[in-house]
Design a protein around this motif. Sequence first.
Motif, PDB file in Angstrom:
ATOM      1  N   PHE A 155       0.872  -1.174   0.000  1.00  0.00           N
ATOM      2  CA  PHE A 155       0.000   0.000   0.000  1.00  0.00           C
ATOM      3  C   PHE A 155       0.906   1.219   0.000  1.00  0.00           C
ATOM      4  CE2 PHE A 155      -1.864  -3.555   2.224  1.00  0.00           C
ATOM      5  CZ  PHE A 155      -3.100  -3.681   1.600  1.00  0.00           C
ATOM      6  N   GLN A 156       0.519   2.273  -0.699  1.00  0.00           N
ATOM      7  CA  GLN A 156       1.420   3.415  -0.858  1.00  0.00           C
ATOM      8  C   GLN A 156       0.645   4.729  -0.846  1.00  0.00           C
ATOM      9  OE1 GLN A 156       4.709   3.290  -3.792  1.00  0.00           O
ATOM     10  NE2 GLN A 156       3.552   4.874  -4.871  1.00  0.00           N
ATOM     11  N   ARG A 157       1.306   5.763  -0.327  1.00  0.00           N
ATOM     12  CA  ARG A 157       0.777   7.125  -0.400  1.00  0.00           C
ATOM     13  C   ARG A 157       1.923   8.096  -0.662  1.00  0.00           C
ATOM     14  NH1 ARG A 157       1.520  10.667   3.575  1.00  0.00           N
ATOM     15  NH2 ARG A 157       2.515   9.955   5.472  1.00  0.00           N
ATOM     16  N   ASP A 158       1.602   9.211  -1.309  1.00  0.00           N
ATOM     17  CA  ASP A 158       2.584  10.271  -1.517  1.00  0.00           C
ATOM     18  C   ASP A 158       2.883  10.925  -0.179  1.00  0.00           C
ATOM     19  OD1 ASP A 158       2.488   9.858  -4.264  1.00  0.00           O
ATOM     20  OD2 ASP A 158       1.022  11.450  -4.598  1.00  0.00           O
ATOM     21  N   MET A 159       4.133  11.299   0.013  1.00  0.00           N
ATOM     22  CA  MET A 159       4.490  12.044   1.220  1.00  0.00           C
ATOM     23  C   MET A 159       4.300  13.539   0.940  1.00  0.00           C
ATOM     24  SD  MET A 159       7.774   9.905   2.601  1.00  0.00           S
ATOM     25  CE  MET A 159       7.939  10.886   4.074  1.00  0.00           C
ATOM     26  N   SER A 160       3.845  14.254   1.937  1.00  0.00           N
ATOM     27  CA  SER A 160       3.615  15.691   1.800  1.00  0.00           C
ATOM     28  C   SER A 160       4.933  16.447   1.929  1.00  0.00           C
ATOM     29  CB  SER A 160       2.638  16.175   2.874  1.00  0.00           C
ATOM     30  OG  SER A 160       3.238  16.082   4.154  1.00  0.00           O
ATOM     31  N   ASP A 161       4.943  17.664   1.426  1.00  0.00           N
ATOM     32  CA  ASP A 161       6.129  18.530   1.569  1.00  0.00           C
ATOM     33  C   ASP A 161       6.453  18.739   3.033  1.00  0.00           C
ATOM     34  OD1 ASP A 161       6.377  18.764  -1.181  1.00  0.00           O
ATOM     35  OD2 ASP A 161       5.287  20.674  -1.279  1.00  0.00           O
ATOM     36  N   ARG A 162       5.448  18.835   3.856  1.00  0.00           N
ATOM     37  CA  ARG A 162       5.645  19.031   5.297  1.00  0.00           C
ATOM     38  C   ARG A 162       6.444  17.875   5.913  1.00  0.00           C
ATOM     39  NH1 ARG A 162       0.766  20.140   9.568  1.00  0.00           N
ATOM     40  NH2 ARG A 162       2.086  20.369  11.402  1.00  0.00           N
TER      41      ARG A 162
END
Length: 165
Positions: A155-162
Motif C-alpha cells: 500500500f502506498q501514499r505520496d508524502m507531503s512537503d511538510r
Amino acid sequence: MLIISLLFLGCNNAVQSNVFGYEYEDGNKVDITTGDQASLQVITDYFEGYNNKDLETVKNLEHDDFLGFAHTGQVVEGSEKHIEMSKQFLDQFPNAKWEILWSISSNINFKDKPSENWVTTCLNISFGEGENTNNYQRIFDAQIINGRIKNAYLFQRDMSDRELK
C-alpha cells in the motif's frame, strides 16, 4: 482461603494477554497475537538487500512461488518475475532508498486452518533526482513461512512537503 483466592485472582489479572487485534474469517472474529520475532529480521534483511542492490539476497528471502499484490492492482507471480522487475527498477533508479520506520510481527490464529505469521512494515522510499525525486510512504504486509516471504501486499501514499522537511 479468601486471601489465597485474592492472590490467585490478582496474579491472574496481572498476566497480560498477547492478543492485540482481530481479523474476520467467514464472519467470525479470530485473534491476532504477537508473532515470531525472528520474522522481523527477514524484513530487515529484505530491505537491506534492496538498499545494497543485492537482489540475490532479496530472491533468497522469497519463496519461488512468491505472490505480490501492488498498490496499482498489479499482481506479481513468482520470485523470478519479481526479481526481474526489481532489477529494471534499480537500473532506472540506482539511488532508490528504503527506510524502515516500524515493523510488527503478528500471528493470525484461524479456527479452521493453521495460523499464519505476517509482518506489517511501514517504510519510506525515495528515488529519482532533483525535481523528479519521488517520495512515498509504504505499508508492506508480508506473510512469512519458514523464514521467507510467501505473499505480500503493498500500500502506498505520496508524502507531503511538510513530511519531507
